[in-house]
Design an enzyme around this catalytic site. Structure first.
Site, mmCIF file in Angstrom:
data_model
loop_
_atom_site.group_PDB
_atom_site.id
_atom_site.type_symbol
_atom_site.label_atom_id
_atom_site.label_comp_id
_atom_site.label_asym_id
_atom_site.label_seq_id
_atom_site.Cartn_x
_atom_site.Cartn_y
_atom_site.Cartn_z
ATOM 1 N N ARG A 1 2.858 0.881 3.398
ATOM 2 C CA ARG A 1 3.638 -0.287 3.798
ATOM 3 C C ARG A 1 3.857 -1.233 2.631
ATOM 4 O O ARG A 1 3.040 -1.313 1.710
ATOM 5 C CB ARG A 1 2.970 -1.030 4.961
ATOM 6 C CG ARG A 1 1.657 -1.698 4.611
ATOM 7 C CD ARG A 1 0.996 -2.340 5.840
ATOM 8 N NE ARG A 1 0.583 -1.328 6.796
ATOM 9 C CZ ARG A 1 1.130 -1.187 8.007
ATOM 10 N NH1 ARG A 1 2.077 -2.016 8.407
ATOM 11 N NH2 ARG A 1 0.711 -0.254 8.823
ATOM 12 N N HIS B 1 1.345 -8.762 14.695
ATOM 13 C CA HIS B 1 1.469 -7.665 13.724
ATOM 14 C C HIS B 1 0.404 -7.778 12.643
ATOM 15 O O HIS B 1 -0.248 -6.779 12.301
ATOM 16 C CB HIS B 1 2.858 -7.683 13.088
ATOM 17 C CG HIS B 1 3.060 -6.614 12.056
ATOM 18 N ND1 HIS B 1 3.378 -5.313 12.382
ATOM 19 C CD2 HIS B 1 2.955 -6.649 10.693
ATOM 20 C CE1 HIS B 1 3.477 -4.584 11.273
ATOM 21 N NE2 HIS B 1 3.221 -5.371 10.244
ATOM 22 N N ALA C 1 -12.212 28.412 -2.758
ATOM 23 C CA ALA C 1 -12.051 27.098 -3.385
ATOM 24 C C ALA C 1 -10.726 26.459 -3.004
ATOM 25 O O ALA C 1 -10.031 25.881 -3.832
ATOM 26 C CB ALA C 1 -12.152 27.234 -4.901
ATOM 27 N N THR D 1 0.863 -1.184 0.000
ATOM 28 C CA THR D 1 0.000 0.000 0.000
ATOM 29 C C THR D 1 0.897 1.231 0.000
ATOM 30 O O THR D 1 2.116 1.124 -0.002
ATOM 31 C CB THR D 1 -0.913 0.012 1.245
ATOM 32 O OG1 THR D 1 -0.121 0.318 2.398
ATOM 33 C CG2 THR D 1 -1.604 -1.328 1.445
ATOM 34 N N CYS D 2 0.282 2.408 0.043
ATOM 35 C CA CYS D 2 1.090 3.626 0.074
ATOM 36 C C CYS D 2 1.866 3.760 1.380
ATOM 37 O O CYS D 2 2.856 4.473 1.454
ATOM 38 C CB CYS D 2 0.203 4.854 -0.148
ATOM 39 S SG CYS D 2 -1.110 5.040 1.064
ATOM 40 N N MET E 1 -8.803 22.530 1.545
ATOM 41 C CA MET E 1 -9.533 22.030 2.701
ATOM 42 C C MET E 1 -11.044 22.052 2.464
ATOM 43 O O MET E 1 -11.750 21.099 2.796
ATOM 44 C CB MET E 1 -9.190 22.857 3.939
ATOM 45 C CG MET E 1 -9.830 22.329 5.223
ATOM 46 S SD MET E 1 -9.173 20.739 5.740
ATOM 47 C CE MET E 1 -7.602 21.274 6.445
#
Length: 444
Positions: A74, A121, A212, A71-72, A215
Site C-alpha cells: 500500500r 480504515h 532444496a 509498504t509493498c 518451500m
C-alpha cells in the site's frame, strides 16, 4: 476545484491550531486490493525520502497535518485538511510529478476516504484487518515507523497525533482480545504449529531438508526463527546442498546417505521432485528404531509424494503432506476471519469514541469565545468596582477578583459541559450556534 499547487519547501512546524470547525481527516491511497504490484512499486516511497515528501506536502495549502505510509502492499496519505477536494488534487498532482506519470495512469486505482470512514480504515490497517494476510504482525511496525518519521518532521498535530496513538491502542486490543493472530495460515507456518504440538519446544531440535526447493527453504527459515539447533541438507545436486546448508549454518550430506542421517533429525522436510516415493513404511520403521522410539515429524511437500502415507501407522511417526497442511491452514484462516468479525465490532466502538472526541474539538472556538467575552465583562466590572473602593487593601482587591472569577466559572460550567456533550450528537452544531447567539458572539 483545482488542488492548490504545492509550493517550494517551507518549515514543517505550523503554529498550534485552535479552530477545528472546517477540518476533515482523509485517507488517499491505493493498495493490493486496488492496484497491481507494478504500479505499487512505482509509487513506493523509500523511508529515506519520506521527510522530503512530507515537507513538500506541507507546502500544499489545504493540508494541515500529514503522514505517508508506504509498504509493498500500500501507499497511503493520512492527512488533516481544510478542504477535501483541494487536498486530494494536491496529493495526486504531487505523486504524479514525483514519479513522472500522468495522474490518469494511477488515479483510477486510488480510494479517498473521509471522516469516520478514514478513521475506521486507519484503525483497520494498524490492526492488520486490511492486510493481504489478515492478522500478520508486520504492518503495525510499518505504521509506527511512518508515524515516527512524521513526528520527527513535526508534520503532525493534535488530530493525527491522537488518531495514530489511538490506532496503536486499538491494534493492541485487537491482538490481545481476539484470536486474529494466534493460528498459522500458511503451509510453512502450519507445519511449525504442528511441530510445536508434537515437541512442545523446538529449541535445540534438528531439522533435515531432503531436496532444496523454495518451500522447504522457507519452512527451514521459519523453524530457525523458532530456535531449532541444527540443519542437515541432502540434495541430488551436492553443491546446491552445500550452498543451502551454508546459508543456515548447517551441514550438507550426500543424497544417497540421507536415510542413515535421518535418525539424527527430529523434523524432516522432504521436497525432492522424484517420480516415486523415496521413503517407505519399512524405511521409517528402521529409522524410528534407531531413534529409540523418539518422535519424528515428517513434512512431505513433494508432488508426487516422497513418503509412503502408511508411515503414519508407525508409533511416534507424524507425517503430514501438502494437502494436510493446507487443510490446517485453511481451517485456521477461517478461524482468523471469525476473529476478524469480533475485531470489527471492537473497531466500530473505538471509531465512535474518536469521532465524539473529534466533534468536541469543533466547539473549541465557541468555548474560547464564550470564556473570552465573559472574562472581559468580569474584568471591566471588577475594574469599575475597585475604582469606587479606593481604600481596599491588596488582599481585599485580590479576594474580589478571585470571587468574581469563581462566579464566572460556575456560571459557564453547565453550558460548556452541555456544549461538549451535544458536540458528539448529529445536530450538535446547532447547540453551539444557539450559545453563540445567546452570548452575542460574532463570527470572525
Amino acid at each position: 476545484m483545482q488542488g492548490a499547487r504545492c509550493g517550494p519547501y517551507r518549515t514543517p512546524y505550523p503554529a498550534p491550531r485552535t479552530d477545528f470547525t472546517s477540518m476533515d481527516i482523509i485517507v488517499l491511497g491505493l493498495s493490493h486490493k486496488t492496484a497491481p504490484l507494478e504500479l505499487r512499486e512505482k509509487l513506493h516511497i523509500p523511508e529515506s525520502e519520506l521527510p522530503e515528501v512530507l515537507d513538500r506536502l506541507g507546502a500544499c495549502g489545504p493540508i494541515l497535518e500529514r503522514m505517508m505510509l508506504s509498504t509493498c502492499n500500500r501507499v497511503e496519505a493520512y492527512a488533516v485538511v481544510d478542504e477535501v477536494e483541494g487536498a486530494r488534487r494536491s496529493i495526486v498532482e504531487f505523486l504524479a510529478e514525483r514519479i513522472k506519470l500522468e495522474a490518469g495512469d494511477f488515479e483510477p486505482c486510488l480510494y479517498l476516504l473521509t471522516s469516520d470512514q478514514a478513521i475506521r480504515h486507519i484503525f483497520r490497517v494498524a490492526s492488520s484487518l486490511d492486510a493481504m494476510m489478515i492478522g500478520e504482525a508486520q504492518i503495525l511496525g510499518q505504521v509506527k515507523a511512518a508515524f515516527g518519521v512524521a513526528l520527527e518532521r513535526e508534520a503532525t498535530g493534535i488530530i493525527l497525533n491522537n488518531l495514530m496513538e489511538r490506532a496503536f491502542y486499538v491494534a493492541k486490543r485487537v491482538r490481545t482480545e481476539t484470536g486474529i493472530a494466534t493460528s498459522a495460515v500458511s503451509v510453512s507456518t502450519a507445519a511449525i504449529e504442528l511441530a510445536k504440538k508434537i515437541f512442545g519446544d523446538l529449541k535445540g531440535r534438528a531439522v533435515m531438508l531432503i531436496g532444496a526447493g523454495k518451500m522447504s527453504e522457507l519452512s527451514a527459515k521459519h523453524l530457525l526463527a523458532e530456535g531449532v539447533g541444527s540443519v542437515i541438507v541432502a540434495n541430488r545436486n551436492f553443491n546446491r546442498a552445500v550452498e543451502l546448508a551454508d546459508r543456515f549454518n548447517g551441514r550438507a550430506v550426500r543424497y544417497d546417505a540421507f536415510k542413515s542421517e535421518m535418525a539424527r533429525a527430529d523434523v524432516v522436510i522432504s521436497s525432492t521432485g522424484a517420480p516415486h516415493q523415496i521413503l517407505s513404511k519399512a524405511d521409517l520403521q528402521e529409522i524410528i528404531l534407531q531413534r529409540r522410539n523418539r518422535p519424528i515429524f515428517l513434512i512431505d511437500i513433494a508432488h508426487p509424494r516422497d513418503i509412503d502415507p502408511r508411515a503414519n501407522e508407525i508409533d511416534n511417526v507424524y507425517l503430514y503432506d501438502q494437502e494436510n497442511l493446507e487443510g490446517v491452514a485453511q481451517a485456521n484462516l477461517r478461524e482468523r476471519q471469525r476473529e476478524a468479525e469480533r475485531a470489527e465490532v471492537l473497531i466500530d466502538r473505538e471509531v465512535s469514541q474518536f469521532v465524539g472526541w473529534l466533534a468536541s474539538l469543533k466547539v473549541v472556538p465557541t468555548i474560547l469565545a464564550m470564556r473570552h467575552k465573559v472574562e472581559s465583562i468580569r474584568q471591566e466590572e471588577v475594574r469599575r468596582a475597585l475604582a469606587r473602593l479606593p481604600g481596599l487593601t491588596p488582599e481585599e482587591r485580590e479576594a474580589i477578583s478571585t470571587l468574581t472569577s469563581s462566579i464566572v466559572n460556575k456560571i459557564l460550567h453547565d453550558p460548556m459541559t452541555e456544549l461538549k456533550r451535544q458536540s458528539a450528537q448529529k445536530d450538535g452544531h446547532l447547540y453551539a450556534n444557539i450559545l453563540r447567539r445567546l452570548f452575542a458572539i460574532r463570527d470572525e
